[in-house]
Structures are given as structure tokens and as C-alpha cells.
Design an enzyme around this catalytic site. Structure first.
Site, PDB file in Angstrom:
ATOM      1  N   GLU A   1     -99.534  26.006 -49.382  1.00  0.00           N
ATOM      2  CA  GLU A   1     -98.774  27.253 -49.176  1.00  0.00           C
ATOM      3  C   GLU A   1     -97.414  27.245 -49.881  1.00  0.00           C
ATOM      4  O   GLU A   1     -96.385  27.498 -49.257  1.00  0.00           O
ATOM      5  CB  GLU A   1     -98.604  27.500 -47.675  1.00  0.00           C
ATOM      6  CG  GLU A   1     -99.936  27.612 -46.962  1.00  0.00           C
ATOM      7  CD  GLU A   1     -99.800  27.770 -45.451  1.00  0.00           C
ATOM      8  OE1 GLU A   1     -98.661  27.791 -44.946  1.00  0.00           O
ATOM      9  OE2 GLU A   1    -100.842  27.881 -44.779  1.00  0.00           O
TER      10      GLU A   1
ATOM     11  N   ASN B   1    -103.801  24.364 -51.828  1.00  0.00           N
ATOM     12  CA  ASN B   1    -104.373  25.172 -50.744  1.00  0.00           C
ATOM     13  C   ASN B   1    -103.405  26.292 -50.372  1.00  0.00           C
ATOM     14  O   ASN B   1    -102.209  26.050 -50.220  1.00  0.00           O
ATOM     15  CB  ASN B   1    -104.582  24.240 -49.528  1.00  0.00           C
ATOM     16  CG  ASN B   1    -105.435  24.845 -48.435  1.00  0.00           C
ATOM     17  OD1 ASN B   1    -106.541  25.303 -48.716  1.00  0.00           O
ATOM     18  ND2 ASN B   1    -104.943  24.852 -47.208  1.00  0.00           N
TER      19      ASN B   1
ATOM     20  N   ASP C   1    -111.542  32.398 -41.041  1.00  0.00           N
ATOM     21  CA  ASP C   1    -111.697  33.100 -39.765  1.00  0.00           C
ATOM     22  C   ASP C   1    -111.521  34.595 -40.047  1.00  0.00           C
ATOM     23  O   ASP C   1    -110.841  34.981 -40.990  1.00  0.00           O
ATOM     24  CB  ASP C   1    -110.754  32.586 -38.668  1.00  0.00           C
ATOM     25  CG  ASP C   1    -109.305  32.425 -39.103  1.00  0.00           C
ATOM     26  OD1 ASP C   1    -108.896  33.062 -40.102  1.00  0.00           O
ATOM     27  OD2 ASP C   1    -108.576  31.668 -38.442  1.00  0.00           O
TER      28      ASP C   1
HETATM   29  O1  G3I Z   1     -98.285  19.974 -29.271  1.00  0.00           O
HETATM   30  C1  G3I Z   1     -97.301  20.916 -28.832  1.00  0.00           C
HETATM   31  C2  G3I Z   1     -97.249  20.969 -27.329  1.00  0.00           C
HETATM   32  O2  G3I Z   1     -96.812  19.728 -26.843  1.00  0.00           O
HETATM   33  C3  G3I Z   1     -96.295  22.085 -26.904  1.00  0.00           C
HETATM   34  O3  G3I Z   1     -96.348  22.218 -25.517  1.00  0.00           O
HETATM   35  C4  G3I Z   1     -96.692  23.392 -27.548  1.00  0.00           C
HETATM   36  C5  G3I Z   1     -95.703  24.501 -27.213  1.00  0.00           C
HETATM   37  O4  G3I Z   1     -95.786  25.557 -28.117  1.00  0.00           O
HETATM   38  O5  G3I Z   1     -96.721  23.237 -28.961  1.00  0.00           O
HETATM   39  C6  G3I Z   1     -97.671  22.273 -29.382  1.00  0.00           C
HETATM   40  O6  G3I Z   1     -97.652  22.187 -30.789  1.00  0.00           O
HETATM   41  C7  G3I Z   1     -98.271  23.288 -31.466  1.00  0.00           C
HETATM   42  C8  G3I Z   1     -99.332  22.730 -32.382  1.00  0.00           C
HETATM   43  O7  G3I Z   1     -99.901  23.763 -33.167  1.00  0.00           O
HETATM   44  C9  G3I Z   1    -100.464  22.037 -31.622  1.00  0.00           C
HETATM   45  O8  G3I Z   1    -101.123  22.958 -30.857  1.00  0.00           O
HETATM   46  C10 G3I Z   1     -97.201  24.005 -32.267  1.00  0.00           C
HETATM   47  O9  G3I Z   1     -96.279  24.654 -31.391  1.00  0.00           O
HETATM   48  C11 G3I Z   1     -97.860  25.047 -33.145  1.00  0.00           C
HETATM   49  O10 G3I Z   1     -96.881  25.592 -34.022  1.00  0.00           O
HETATM   50  C12 G3I Z   1     -98.958  24.405 -33.989  1.00  0.00           C
HETATM   51  O11 G3I Z   1     -99.591  25.443 -34.683  1.00  0.00           O
HETATM   52  C13 G3I Z   1    -100.381  25.035 -35.790  1.00  0.00           C
HETATM   53  C14 G3I Z   1     -99.914  25.748 -37.030  1.00  0.00           C
HETATM   54  O12 G3I Z   1    -100.761  25.395 -38.115  1.00  0.00           O
HETATM   55  C15 G3I Z   1     -98.498  25.371 -37.378  1.00  0.00           C
HETATM   56  O13 G3I Z   1     -98.146  25.880 -38.626  1.00  0.00           O
HETATM   57  C16 G3I Z   1    -101.810  25.400 -35.488  1.00  0.00           C
HETATM   58  O14 G3I Z   1    -102.290  24.606 -34.404  1.00  0.00           O
HETATM   59  C17 G3I Z   1    -102.686  25.170 -36.712  1.00  0.00           C
HETATM   60  O15 G3I Z   1    -103.960  25.706 -36.488  1.00  0.00           O
HETATM   61  C18 G3I Z   1    -102.068  25.865 -37.910  1.00  0.00           C
HETATM   62  O16 G3I Z   1    -102.839  25.589 -39.058  1.00  0.00           O
HETATM   63  C19 G3I Z   1    -102.448  26.279 -40.241  1.00  0.00           C
HETATM   64  C20 G3I Z   1    -102.814  25.404 -41.409  1.00  0.00           C
HETATM   65  O17 G3I Z   1    -102.247  24.134 -41.284  1.00  0.00           O
HETATM   66  C21 G3I Z   1    -102.346  26.035 -42.718  1.00  0.00           C
HETATM   67  N1  G3I Z   1    -102.839  27.391 -42.845  1.00  0.00           N
HETATM   68  C22 G3I Z   1    -102.585  28.264 -41.708  1.00  0.00           C
HETATM   69  C23 G3I Z   1    -103.138  27.626 -40.427  1.00  0.00           C
HETATM   70  C24 G3I Z   1    -103.017  28.571 -39.281  1.00  0.00           C
HETATM   71  O18 G3I Z   1    -101.675  28.840 -38.975  1.00  0.00           O
END
Ligand code: G3I
Length: 493
Positions: free
Chosen positions: A174, A214, A282
Site C-alpha cells: 500500500e 501489494n 472480499d
Molecule cells: O489485538 C488488539 C486487541 O488487544 C485490542 O483489544 C483491540 C482493540 O481495538 O485491537 C486489537 O488489534 C487490532 C488488530 O487488527 C487485531 O485484531 C487492531 O486494533 C486493528 O487495527 C487490526 O486491524 C487489522 C488491520 O489490517 C490494521 O491495518 C485487521 O485485523 C487486518 O485484517 C487488516 O488487514 C489489512 C491488510 O493487512 C492490508 N490490506 C487491508 C486489510 C484490511 O484492512
């Protein structure tokens, strides 16, 4: 099939078990070797009744993303092992997860997912090494050459751990803005060449893994961001920057949907000499027509090697309220599952190199030799042979060398160019690499030669130096750092 040799070999179930047994006996952290099969295409076979079987008919894969929290979710694991043959970690191999503190790596959660998947014959896509988001906290206090060095060290550290074990790495994620220019970020602020430095570092760290760029919103061929990424890949291929694949995330959600020209986008990237893959698919409400369409587009492009959905069930999705995946919250396949399965089974193209060649009669003469397809792993020398040697004006500039870090078989170096008392418009550093040392990639400069006598000229943006100003360049090299390069001098252009 590809510009780099596929890391995996077709192995029997029993040889897989033997390998696993050996790996366990060695008690290494990553317990499995590369055990997954590369599908052998056979379009004449019966339709596949699972996503992976249907994809493998044409030499492709069907993948999913999973978080470590799914390792205790039997509903998820049952579908994953039945339907998918490629896995990606949702968050566990991102920079903040793998290097929480400088030089202190943590592969525990990434390895847990990797081991679960590869022990079931899946291959693995690494996601991701350099990204503006989910960075180690300590990157936030770094900038310039210190941040550049942190990125290089991160790539080297993570790729060393997974060396020879992955199918592909999303090296850079990105990096483009919607208007087709580079996204502004701390990494971009280290210099426009940060992406190619990341790729060159990655190639040197693990020559066996495919190196991917990517991004999202690059599915519509006429969209500015698509064109921006396309032009970068075209430039990289022209200059020998090692890039093997482009991942189109394919998030048709939150307002974007399948463009009619998606196949043109895929085939246009593929025509540059890279694989393409749908890496995070998705679709809002799992539209059957959009899922069928995105799958058909991939099936129609030989170098579209596979599709990954970002999760498996709607309850796994980062946008679960849009129900965008192929399985519902009760683990049942949705209508979109059937539309994807049918489109996979209807594939009429196969991935190059995945078809078993028909038996041939022995040649009566020596077969023609074919040129190697592997791209050069070192940047082409960019100075024309007619470039006059630097004049070495006395008092113009000085160059100071230091080895930043070293490891078994390589090292990273830094050269500070300091100007004299008059403004200059360009400079060239000369040095002699010690025996066995070969420069792999240079940043903030352009090299002529990579072993023995080497000269490094300024990049387009750091040649002009005011009185007494300085600038820093760096390079990665193979070989031992025990003897530093010698004869270091600087000349103004
Ligand atoms: O693990 C913590 C947890 O301890 C806490 O309580 C909670 C509170 O919000 O946050 C948790 O962490 C989160 C993490 O995912 C695990 O679930 C983060 O806040 C959250 O920001 C994070 O989001 C991820 C996101 O990337 C961040 O940019 C998504 O799971 C993940 O699916 C997403 O993946 C991205 C790809 O890497 C790149 N392309 C887009 C895609 C979707 O956004």
C-alpha cells in the site's frame, strides 16, 4: 512459470510426513519445511468439489487469511484445511508483530500459523515487510537514513527466519495514494527509492521466494492509482529491480465494486513479466456476480496464479457487518461459494509451468539452449562506458566510510559525502571493494561496477550540496566485512 524458481516441490504424503518428522526431530522453531505441493494443472480432470481442488485443476491456488486467534477455532480450522491450499497471516507477520523492539524479533504467532498451515500441505504468503501502517513503535521516532536502515534490518531479520519456507512475500504494501502518486509516509520520506531498496534487500535475503508489491484499489485499469503502480512495476522491470508479482487486494467493499476492465488490469500487469494474484478478496454482501466475475477474470489470465479471501467466514472478516466472505457465521458455504467454485472449475487457461508436458520422443540432436529467465539480482550498471572518469578536483568533497552492520556473508555500509567550501552540483565516490565483496544494492546513489573498483554517483535528488553540506548513501554487499573497502575518495562532478 516464474522469474524465480518456485520454492516448493511436488512431494508425496509419505515424504511430507518424513520431512515433518525430520523437522520435529531438529526441534527448530518453524517446525515444517516447505512441504506444500505446486499444483499440476489438468483441465481434463473431474471438477473440483472444494475451492483448492477446483483451483488446482488449472495450476492455481485458493487461499485464505487467518489470525492466530483462529488456531483454537475448530469451525474455522475444519473449513481451512478442507478448502484452502494457501495461507496468509492477518496481522502476525507484520512489522509491529515481528520486531517489537530494535533487533528483537518475535516470530511466535507467525510461526504458529505457518506451522499449522504447512503441516496440512498448504503453501504460505508472507504479509508484509514494509508498510506505512502497523509499524514497530520504535520506527515512529526514526527518520531519514536511520529509518531506512531500520527497514533494511527488519527485512533481513524477518526474511532470514523464513528463508526458503514461503511461496511469496508482500515486500511492500500500500505505497500508493489514490491519485497515482506515492503515498506520503515516513518510509516515503526516506527517499523515493525506498521501495526498490526494499525489493533488492529482499532478493538478497531470500532468492527463492517470490517478491510481491501489494495494494488495494488497483483493480480498475483506468484508475490513477492503478496506473501509478503499473508504471512503477514497468520501471522496475526495465531497470532490473527484482519484483516477481503484484497482489491486487480486491476489496470490493465499502463502495468499490468489480470493474468491467478487471481482466485487462490483470493481463496488463502480467504482460510486464510478473505474476498477479488476488490477495485479500472480499465483496460487500458476497455478491455472487462479483465473486464469479473476479474469479473468471483471474482464470482468464494465465499468470493470475491464485485468489486469497481475507478470512473464511463472515465472522472472521475485518468488515464482518458487510458479510463479505464465502462462508456464513455457521460455517456454511454461501451462494457466492458455489459461484466461485463453478468459475474455478470453468478455467480454460493454466498457469505457465504447471502443466505436465506430454511424453516426447527422444530428440535426435541436442536441444536448443534457452536463455535463462531469471532476472538479474543486481542492478544493471547504469553509467555508459563513455562516462569520463571523475576529475577529482582537490578540495571538492570528502567521503567517509563505515560498516553499519554485518552478518554471515554480508554487510551494510554507509558513506557520508561532505562538501568543501564551494557549492557543487554533483559528486562521485570511488572505492575499491575488498576481495570477495560484491555490492548488491545502493541507495541514495547509482553505482558503476559492484566489485573491485567501484564508483557511486549521486542520485538525482542529492547531487547539489551547499558549502560544507553533507549527504549519506548506503549499500548492501555480499562477502565478509572484516576488510573494509579501500581507496575511498570523492570528486565533484
Ligand atoms: O489485538 C488488539 C486487541 O488487544 C485490542 O483489544 C483491540 C482493540 O481495538 O485491537 C486489537 O488489534 C487490532 C488488530 O487488527 C487485531 O485484531 C487492531 O486494533 C486493528 O487495527 C487490526 O486491524 C487489522 C488491520 O489490517 C490494521 O491495518 C485487521 O485485523 C487486518 O485484517 C487488516 O488487514 C489489512 C491488510 O493487512 C492490508 N490490506 C487491508 C486489510 C484490511 O484492512
Amino acid at each position: 512459470m516464474n522469474d524465480v524458481p518456485a520454492p516448493s516441490k511436488r512431494l508425496t504424503r509419505s515424504s511430507v510426513r518424513l520431512l515433518l518428522g525430520g523437522a520435529c526431530a531438529l526441534a527448530i522453531t518453524v517446525t515444517s519445511m516447505v512441504v506444500a505441493t505446486t499444483a499440476q494443472a489438468d483441465l481434463s480432470g473431474p471438477p473440483g468439489t472444494t475451492l483448492k481442488a477446483a483451483a488446482e485443476r488449472s495450476g492455481r491456488y485458493f487461499g485464505a487469511a487467518m489470525g492466530a486467534d483462529r488456531l483454537n477455532d475448530s469451525g474455522f480450522l475444519n473449513i481451512a484445511s478442507r478448502e484452502f491450499d494457501m495461507m496468509t497471516a492477518v496481522n502476525e507477520m507484520k512489522p509491529d508483530a515481528t520486531e517489537p523492539n530494535p533487533g528483537q524479533f518475535d516470530f511466535s504467532r507467525g510461526d504458529a500459523i505457518y506451522n499449522w498451515a504447512t503441516q496440512r500441505g498448504m503453501r504460505f504468503r508472507g504479509h508484509t515487510l514494509a508498510w506505512h501502517a502497523q509499524q514497530p513503535r520504535f520506527w515512529g521516532s526514526l527518520s531519514g537514513s536511520a529509518l531506512r536502515q531500520a527497514m533494511i534490518s527488519h527485512i533481513n531479520g524477518v526474511m532470514a527466519h523464513y528463508k526458503g519456507k514461503l511461496y511469496a512475500w508482500d515486500v511492500v504494501n500500500e505505497a500508493y495514494a489514490e491519485n497515482g502518486s506515492r503515498r506520503s509516509s515516513n518510509l516515503q520520506s526516506t527517499g523515493n527509492d525506498w521501495i526498490e531498496v526494499a525489493f533488492r534487500t529482499a532478493r538478497a535475503a531470500d532468492p527463492s521466494v517470490k517478491l510481491c508489491y501489494n495494494d488495494y484499489n488497483i483493480e480498475n485499469w483506468t484508475y490513477a492509482k492503478t496506473q501509478g503502480v503499473y508504471n512503477m512495476i514497468k520501471d522496475f522491470k526495465a531497470r532490473g529491480v527484482p519484483v516477481d508479482c503484484v497482489g491486487l487486494q480486491t476489496h470490493f467493499t465499502g463502495g468499490s465494486s468489480l470493474p468491467g476492465n478487471f481482466q485487462q488490469t490483470l493481463s496488463s500487469f502480467a504482460a510486464l513479466g510478473v505474476d498477479v494474484a488476488l490477495t485479500e478478496a472480499d465483496v460487500t454482501n458476497a455478491s455472487t456476480t462479483q465473486y464469479a466475475g473476479l474469479t473468471q477474470a483471474c482464470m482468464n489470465v494465465p499468470r493470475c496464479v491464485g485468489i486469497t479471501t481475507w478470512g473464511i467466514r463472515d465472522s472472521d472478516s475485518w468488515r464482518g457487518n458487510e458479510n463479505p466472505l464465502l462462508f456464513d457465521r455457521n460455517s456454511n458455504p454461501k451462494p457466492a461459494y458455489t459461484s466461485v467454485l463453478n468459475a474455478l472449475n470453468a478455467a480454460s487457461t493454466t498457469v505457465p509451468g504447471t502443466t505436465t508436458p506430454p511424453p516426447t520422443t527422444p530428440p535426435t540432436s541436442a536441444p536448443p539452449t534457452t536463455p535463462p529467465t531469471t532476472p538479474p539480482t543486481t542492478p544493471p550498471t547504469s553509467e555508459p562506458p563513455t562516462t569520463p572518469p571523475p576529475t577529482g578536483q582537490p578540495g571538492g568533497c570528502t567521503a567517509t566510510y563505515r560498516t553499519v552492520s554485518s552478518w554471515n556473508g554480508g554487510f551494510q555500509a554507509e558513506i557520508i559525502v561532505t562538501n568543501g567550501s564551494a557549492a557543487i552540483s554533483g559528486w562521485t565516490v570511488q572505492l575499491t571493494m575488498a576481495s570477495g565483496q560484491t555490492i548488491q544494492n545502493v541507495w541514495n546513489g547509482t553505482n558503476t561496477g559492484n566489485s573491485g573498483a567501484v564508483s557511486i554517483r549521486n542520485a538525482s535528488y542529492n547531487g547539489a550540496l551547499g558549502p560544507n553540506a553533507s549527504t549519506t548513501l548506503g549499500f548492501l554487499a555480499n562477502g565478509s566485512s572484516s576488510t573494509a573497502p579501500g581507496n575511498i575518495s570523492c570528486a565533484t562532478a
